[in-house]
Design a protein around this motif. Sequence first.
Motif, short mmCIF file in Angstrom:
data_model
loop_
_atom_site.label_atom_id
_atom_site.label_comp_id
_atom_site.label_asym_id
_atom_site.label_seq_id
_atom_site.Cartn_x
_atom_site.Cartn_y
_atom_site.Cartn_z
N PRO A 176 43.18 41.58 49.53
CA PRO A 176 41.84 41.93 49.05
C PRO A 176 41.53 41.35 47.66
N ASN A 177 42.52 41.34 46.78
CA ASN A 177 42.29 40.78 45.44
C ASN A 177 41.99 39.29 45.51
N PHE A 178 42.75 38.57 46.30
CA PHE A 178 42.50 37.14 46.46
C PHE A 178 41.11 36.89 47.04
N GLU A 179 40.73 37.69 48.03
CA GLU A 179 39.43 37.50 48.67
C GLU A 179 38.29 37.77 47.70
N LEU A 180 38.43 38.85 46.90
CA LEU A 180 37.37 39.17 45.94
C LEU A 180 37.30 38.12 44.84
N LEU A 181 38.43 37.68 44.36
CA LEU A 181 38.44 36.63 43.35
C LEU A 181 37.85 35.34 43.91
N GLY A 182 38.10 35.11 45.20
CA GLY A 182 37.51 33.93 45.85
C GLY A 182 36.00 34.00 45.87
N LYS A 183 35.45 35.19 46.11
CA LYS A 183 33.99 35.36 46.11
C LYS A 183 33.40 35.15 44.72
N LEU A 184 34.22 35.36 43.70
CA LEU A 184 33.76 35.13 42.32
C LEU A 184 33.91 33.66 41.92
N GLY A 185 34.42 32.86 42.85
CA GLY A 185 34.52 31.43 42.59
C GLY A 185 35.91 30.94 42.21
N PHE A 186 36.90 31.81 42.36
CA PHE A 186 38.26 31.41 41.98
C PHE A 186 39.05 30.94 43.20
N LEU B 114 38.17 34.76 33.77
CA LEU B 114 38.90 33.55 33.38
C LEU B 114 39.41 33.65 31.95
N LYS B 115 38.58 34.23 31.08
CA LYS B 115 38.97 34.32 29.67
C LYS B 115 39.99 35.44 29.42
N ARG B 116 39.82 36.56 30.13
CA ARG B 116 40.65 37.72 29.84
C ARG B 116 40.99 38.50 31.11
N PRO B 117 41.85 37.94 31.98
CA PRO B 117 42.21 38.67 33.21
C PRO B 117 42.93 39.99 32.94
N SER B 118 43.47 40.15 31.73
CA SER B 118 44.15 41.41 31.40
C SER B 118 43.19 42.59 31.42
N LEU B 119 41.88 42.35 31.37
CA LEU B 119 40.91 43.45 31.43
C LEU B 119 41.04 44.24 32.74
N PHE B 120 41.54 43.59 33.78
CA PHE B 120 41.65 44.26 35.07
C PHE B 120 42.82 45.23 35.11
N MET B 121 43.59 45.28 34.03
CA MET B 121 44.70 46.21 33.96
C MET B 121 44.27 47.56 33.37
N TYR B 122 43.03 47.64 32.92
CA TYR B 122 42.54 48.86 32.29
C TYR B 122 41.84 49.77 33.30
N GLN C 254 25.77 39.74 28.33
CA GLN C 254 25.86 38.41 27.71
C GLN C 254 26.94 38.39 26.64
N ILE C 255 26.96 39.40 25.79
CA ILE C 255 27.93 39.47 24.70
C ILE C 255 29.36 39.56 25.24
N LEU C 256 29.58 40.48 26.16
CA LEU C 256 30.95 40.75 26.61
C LEU C 256 31.48 39.72 27.59
N LYS D 199 28.64 35.57 38.05
CA LYS D 199 29.00 34.46 37.17
C LYS D 199 29.57 34.98 35.85
N GLN D 200 28.97 36.04 35.32
CA GLN D 200 29.45 36.62 34.07
C GLN D 200 30.80 37.30 34.27
N ILE D 201 30.98 37.95 35.41
CA ILE D 201 32.27 38.58 35.71
C ILE D 201 33.35 37.51 35.85
N ALA D 202 32.99 36.40 36.48
CA ALA D 202 33.94 35.29 36.61
C ALA D 202 34.32 34.75 35.24
N SER D 203 33.35 34.66 34.35
CA SER D 203 33.60 34.14 33.01
C SER D 203 34.59 35.01 32.25
N LEU D 204 34.37 36.32 32.26
CA LEU D 204 35.29 37.21 31.54
C LEU D 204 36.65 37.28 32.23
#
Length: 451
Positions: free
Chosen positions: A106-116, A158-166, A191-193, A151-156
């Motif tokens: 499921p994680n791979f599939e969701l990340l794939g939908k975000l463009g990864f 890529l920059k900070r995947p550790s956010l998914f650990m919270y 936009q900021i985050l 697109k914004q979720i994909a951006s954050l």
Amino acid sequence: MHYFRPLQSNIGHVYLLSTSTVKPIVNTSNSTDSQSLTLSFLLNSCGLSLESANLASRKLQIDATAKADTVLKILRTHGLTVTHIKNLITSRPLVLLADPHKTLKPNFELLGKLGFGGTNIVKVLNRDPRILEADVHTVVEFFRTYGFSDKQIASLTLKRPSLFMYNAQKCFKPKFEFFESLGFSREEIAQILSSEPYILERSLENHIIPSVEVLRRFVDTDETVLKTIKSCYRILEFNLEEVLAPNMAMLMEHGVPKSKALKLIMLQPKSLLLRNHRFAEVVKEVKELGFNPTHLLFVLAIRSIAVMSKSLWERKMVIYRSFGLSDDEILAAFRLQPMCMMTSEKKIKKLLDFYMNELKMTPSTISKNPNILLLSLEKRIIPRCSVLQLLTSKDQIKRKISIIYAFRMTERMFLHRFVSKYQLLIPEVVAAHQGKILFEGFPQIPLEFNM
């Protein structure tokens, strides 16, 4: 750059989805068999070196290979090469214990939908492979609830995947509510985050709120606080009590009026985020160049020098020299308009080539009129030259043209004086102003380069 970037805070409220029980390794025959199986699997199925396999085997115990085989299959199915998989298992052996169907797939599939996929997913995993074991769906849905686009979720991500650990509800929601209380819209927060997701890893009580309080000490209104944050999102990543406050105090100690120092916060807050010793060097350099601390040009010079590396400064000096400007002429231009060194290398080359080769300006003219180095060649300079060329060719301008003045006119004034006035008599003047007529020079009327 010489910015002081605070150390990352420790991760709090970290959540991984349940994977598999990692059994403690004890000295029994079954444990020895499991250790052998684990080491064999890491060597033969994962392709790890003996040294890497030994290190990895200390972190997990495989009693049966069926689940781990499925994990490897899913990794391959989603585009990871043998090398990628080796690197992933080496850095995060516990991924082999992830639930293949409830978590990993499921994680791979969701990340794939975000463009990864392919290279992008590898970049994410290199930054933090634990994302494959996290509750990605819950975090993504949290961001969507607050108006983040995919697109914004994909951006954050890529920059900070550790956010998914919270735990997003416990860690992120209070910060979102605080930003809303300051007056930011959800669109602005997204936009900021998405641009600076590192902010979400800073403590609300110990970092973000105190940083806003420091800004409030220097600026007059909450509206100005918002404008400052919008002009430099990264300002919330820094310890402003240790960085911004001392640098502001240093400016005022050198005679800079508070009103002028506030201009620097508004124009380029990141120039105030240098380490204090580096900021002191910048202030000293600006004073030695002859700038008066009571004038706005002083803080503009600080802005230009503070945000530019010494190597970039020298590259721009080389460009100016290549067009015949002496060091004294370059510095004279900088003293008149410090922003002339903020112009990109590419733009400096294009502008100087046009001014000096097409318009035959001299180095002295450039040095005395550095504001023309801030103008757009394509949108302003060439269209205005085309208009003046057309009017001179139609014998509508019979005296010398102050081309510098024509360039610096407001758009409204230029339209009134050179376009609207002639468009009935010479309709092509509108096309010339729109950049649709090629500029070929001024063969008839000599130019004046004075104001």
